[in-house]
Design an enzyme around this catalytic site. Structure first.
Site, PDB file in Angstrom:
ATOM      1  N   GLY A 104       0.795  -1.236   0.000  1.00  0.00           N
ATOM      2  CA  GLY A 104       0.000   0.000   0.000  1.00  0.00           C
ATOM      3  C   GLY A 104       0.819   1.273   0.000  1.00  0.00           C
ATOM      4  N   TYR A 119      -2.966  -0.503   6.799  1.00  0.00           N
ATOM      5  CA  TYR A 119      -4.363  -0.520   6.353  1.00  0.00           C
ATOM      6  C   TYR A 119      -5.268  -0.779   7.564  1.00  0.00           C
ATOM      7  CZ  TYR A 119      -3.623  -0.482   1.244  1.00  0.00           C
ATOM      8  OH  TYR A 119      -3.341  -0.137  -0.061  1.00  0.00           O
ATOM      9  N   LYS A 129       2.881   3.386  -8.729  1.00  0.00           N
ATOM     10  CA  LYS A 129       3.051   4.625  -7.958  1.00  0.00           C
ATOM     11  C   LYS A 129       4.246   5.416  -8.480  1.00  0.00           C
ATOM     12  CE  LYS A 129      -0.240   3.834  -5.162  1.00  0.00           C
ATOM     13  NZ  LYS A 129      -1.356   4.733  -4.982  1.00  0.00           N
ATOM     14  N   ASP A 185       0.164   6.899 -10.536  1.00  0.00           N
ATOM     15  CA  ASP A 185      -0.553   7.491  -9.396  1.00  0.00           C
ATOM     16  C   ASP A 185       0.442   8.237  -8.508  1.00  0.00           C
ATOM     17  OD1 ASP A 185      -2.155   8.053  -7.228  1.00  0.00           O
ATOM     18  OD2 ASP A 185      -2.724   5.969  -6.806  1.00  0.00           O
ATOM     19  N   ASN A 200      -0.516  10.307  -5.840  1.00  0.00           N
ATOM     20  CA  ASN A 200      -1.042  10.556  -4.483  1.00  0.00           C
ATOM     21  C   ASN A 200      -0.827  11.995  -4.006  1.00  0.00           C
ATOM     22  OD1 ASN A 200      -0.566   7.410  -4.563  1.00  0.00           O
ATOM     23  ND2 ASN A 200      -2.158   7.854  -3.065  1.00  0.00           N
ATOM     24  N   GLU A 249      -2.987   9.763 -11.874  1.00  0.00           N
ATOM     25  CA  GLU A 249      -3.964   9.826 -10.786  1.00  0.00           C
ATOM     26  C   GLU A 249      -3.476  10.751  -9.680  1.00  0.00           C
ATOM     27  OE1 GLU A 249      -5.356   5.966  -9.739  1.00  0.00           O
ATOM     28  OE2 GLU A 249      -5.447   6.427  -7.600  1.00  0.00           O
ATOM     29  N   GLU A 294     -10.176   9.438  -4.878  1.00  0.00           N
ATOM     30  CA  GLU A 294     -10.122   8.684  -3.616  1.00  0.00           C
ATOM     31  C   GLU A 294     -10.129   9.605  -2.407  1.00  0.00           C
ATOM     32  OE1 GLU A 294      -6.298   6.745  -4.730  1.00  0.00           O
ATOM     33  OE2 GLU A 294      -5.666   7.227  -2.710  1.00  0.00           O
ATOM     34  N   ASP A 311     -14.944   6.756  -4.164  1.00  0.00           N
ATOM     35  CA  ASP A 311     -14.471   5.931  -3.050  1.00  0.00           C
ATOM     36  C   ASP A 311     -15.700   5.624  -2.195  1.00  0.00           C
ATOM     37  OD1 ASP A 311     -11.727   5.453  -1.172  1.00  0.00           O
ATOM     38  OD2 ASP A 311     -13.619   5.694  -0.095  1.00  0.00           O
ATOM     39  N   HIS A 315     -12.017   3.567  -6.748  1.00  0.00           N
ATOM     40  CA  HIS A 315     -10.801   3.381  -5.954  1.00  0.00           C
ATOM     41  C   HIS A 315     -10.985   2.197  -5.013  1.00  0.00           C
ATOM     42  CE1 HIS A 315      -8.578   4.458  -2.070  1.00  0.00           C
ATOM     43  NE2 HIS A 315      -7.647   4.094  -2.925  1.00  0.00           N
ATOM     44  N   ALA A 316      -9.950   1.351  -4.894  1.00  0.00           N
ATOM     45  CA  ALA A 316     -10.100   0.220  -3.977  1.00  0.00           C
ATOM     46  C   ALA A 316      -8.797  -0.189  -3.298  1.00  0.00           C
ATOM     47  CB  ALA A 316     -10.705  -0.975  -4.708  1.00  0.00           C
TER      48      ALA A 316
END
Ligand SMILES: C[C@H](O)[C@@H](O)[C@@H](O)[C@H](O)C(=O)O
Ligand SMILES: [Mg+2]
Length: 436
Positions: free
Chosen positions: A24, A34, A219, A247, A249, A273, A302, A325, A352-353
């Protein structure tokens, strides 16, 4: 009809130590554990029927959301579920607009995550009561009833209940059976966690290719040269024709985002993303405009706090992919409002998952969208990360790169008792053992 009175809203702080293996990890969340605020709704005089809902969080942030759920519980306890479901939008407005609590939102941040956990538990309960998975409940509800669950405040300038009712399709049994057999396309982010070694990335690419995946997300955003190296590795492994998404973030300023992504164009990303702050609607629009000639779309969602931000992202042509999300906004009632707006603007939703419990939930929403709203798979995929599903009583089934429609009643959000006993923070078996 027998009353289904809510006796108690129970909430737990559940944390999984995923940071130990960098599962993650991304440019901004380098050590994610998580976690979730996990809600169980208990019904008076009924020890069997319960509703389970959760809001995904990371480690230490969980205690704040848990406390927010406790503060909301007094608005929920003592209510009759039938009355809630008969005027779900009214109930949703009641808990999001409570005169003193709304000051710490409104409709955003920790308090809204808490709303999501509670509202999602109410949908889980409703679906269990009807003995259906949530996607099927959504598909079967009469259009007026489904649309009546949405609070349209702040979005009627863009969409009205009458329009939404019009958009819904007649029942499509063939689409339902397609979802039960072939399923809905998925993409994986697992090959791309930032903390993974090149060897791990390489072998995960092979594994997911063998499993039938054709879309992969990686990422980026910490170091440009590393990004180029990793993207080359993944592009070489997956070949020129499969989809590659990137992505960041929220790592960059607007101009920096444009420059950085331009440097990565040779790897042909389908989307970038979260290039910048999730609140910067016009910034996303600037990035989208600059990257359009490179054929790179902008995706975000997200961390979009509510339907209003999505409305503006759509109005401003700021996104090519809408990433709802399931528990950042206030649960299903608000998420489906965004699906309706996205359909109106012709923007595909790719939920988003990447988190715990998110794959479990979003499969229901996207499958409903396919059967009842858009009927589209083009440019649409559900994110898949294969982490922590073993803790759920009804884990998602992904076969040949597709989510197969769940069969069990509810929203797939129930966590196994043994997992709760182990990972509840701070007194579960795991956490008490590592702290001693
Ligand atoms: C901390 C999390 O794993 C995020 O990196 C994750 O949600 C990610 O942004 C995603 O798109 O899945
Ligand atoms: Mg992301």
């Amino acid at each position: 009809m027998t009353a289904l009175r809510i006796e108690r809203v129970e909430v737990r702080d559940i944390r999984f130590p995923t940071s130990l293996e960098a599962h993650g990890s991304d440019a901004m969340h380098t050590d994610p554990d998580y976690s979730c605020a996990y809600v169980t709704i208990h019904i008076e005089n009924d020890s069997v029927l319960k509703g389970h809902g959760l809001a995904f969080t990371l480690g230490r942030g969980t205690e704040v959301v848990v406390q927010a759920v406790r503060s909301l519980a007094r608005l929920v306890e003592g209510e009759d579920c039938h009355e809630i479901w008969n005027d779900f939008a009214g109930f949703w407005r009641k808990i999001t607009s409570e005169s003193q609590m709304r000051w710490i939102g409104p409709e955003k941040g920790a308090i809204h995550l808490a709303v999501a956990a509670v509202v999602n538990a109410l949908w889980d309960l409703w679906a269990r009561h009807e003995n259906k998975p949530v996607w099927k409940l959504l598909v079967d509800l009469p259009p007026e009833k489904l649309v009546s669950t949405i609070d349209f405040r702040y979005i009627t300038d863009v969409i009205t209940p009458a329009e939404c009712i019009q958009m819904l399709k007649e029942h499509r049994p063939e689409a339902e059976s397609e979802m039960k057999t072939t399923g809905f396309p998925a993409y994986t982010t697992q090959v791309g966690w930032l903390g993974y070694s090149d060897d791990t990335v390489n072998s995960l690419c092979k594994e997911f290719l063998n499993d039938g995946f054709t879309s992969f997300k990686v990422k980026v955003g910490q170091n440009l040269e590393d990004d180029k190296k990793r993207l080359k590795l993944v592009r070489d492994a997956i070949g020129p024709d499969h989809n590659l998404m990137i992505d960041a973030n929220q790592r960059w300023d607007v101009e920096e985002a444009i420059q950085w992504v331009t440097e990565l164009q040779e790897f042909k990303p389908l989307w970038i993303e979260e290039p910048t702050s999730p609140d910067d609607i016009l910034g996303h629009a600037t990035i989208a405009k600059a990257l359009k000639p490179l054929d790179i779309g902008v995706a975000t969602g997200e961390m979009c706090q509510n339907r209003v931000i999505f409305k503006q992202l759509l109005q401003a042509n700021a996104i090519s992919f809408c990433q709802i999300d399931s528990c950042r906004m206030g649960g299903i009632n608000e998420v489906i409002a965004v699906y309706f707006m996205a359909k109106k603007f012709g923007i595909p939703v790719c939920p988003h998952a990447g988190g715990v419990g998110l794959c479990e939930m979003v499969q229901h929403l996207q499958i409903w969208d396919y059967i009842s709203l858009t009927g589209e798979k083009q440019n649409r995929m559900i994110e898949w990360v294969d982490h922590l599903h073993e803790h759920f009583t009804s884990p998602p089934k992904v076969r040949r790169g597709h989510y197969i429609a769940p069969k069990d009643p509810g929203y797939s959000t129930e966590i196994k008792i043994r997992s709760i006993e182990t990972y509840e923070f701070p007194d579960g078996k795991y956490w008490s053992s590592v702290q001693n």
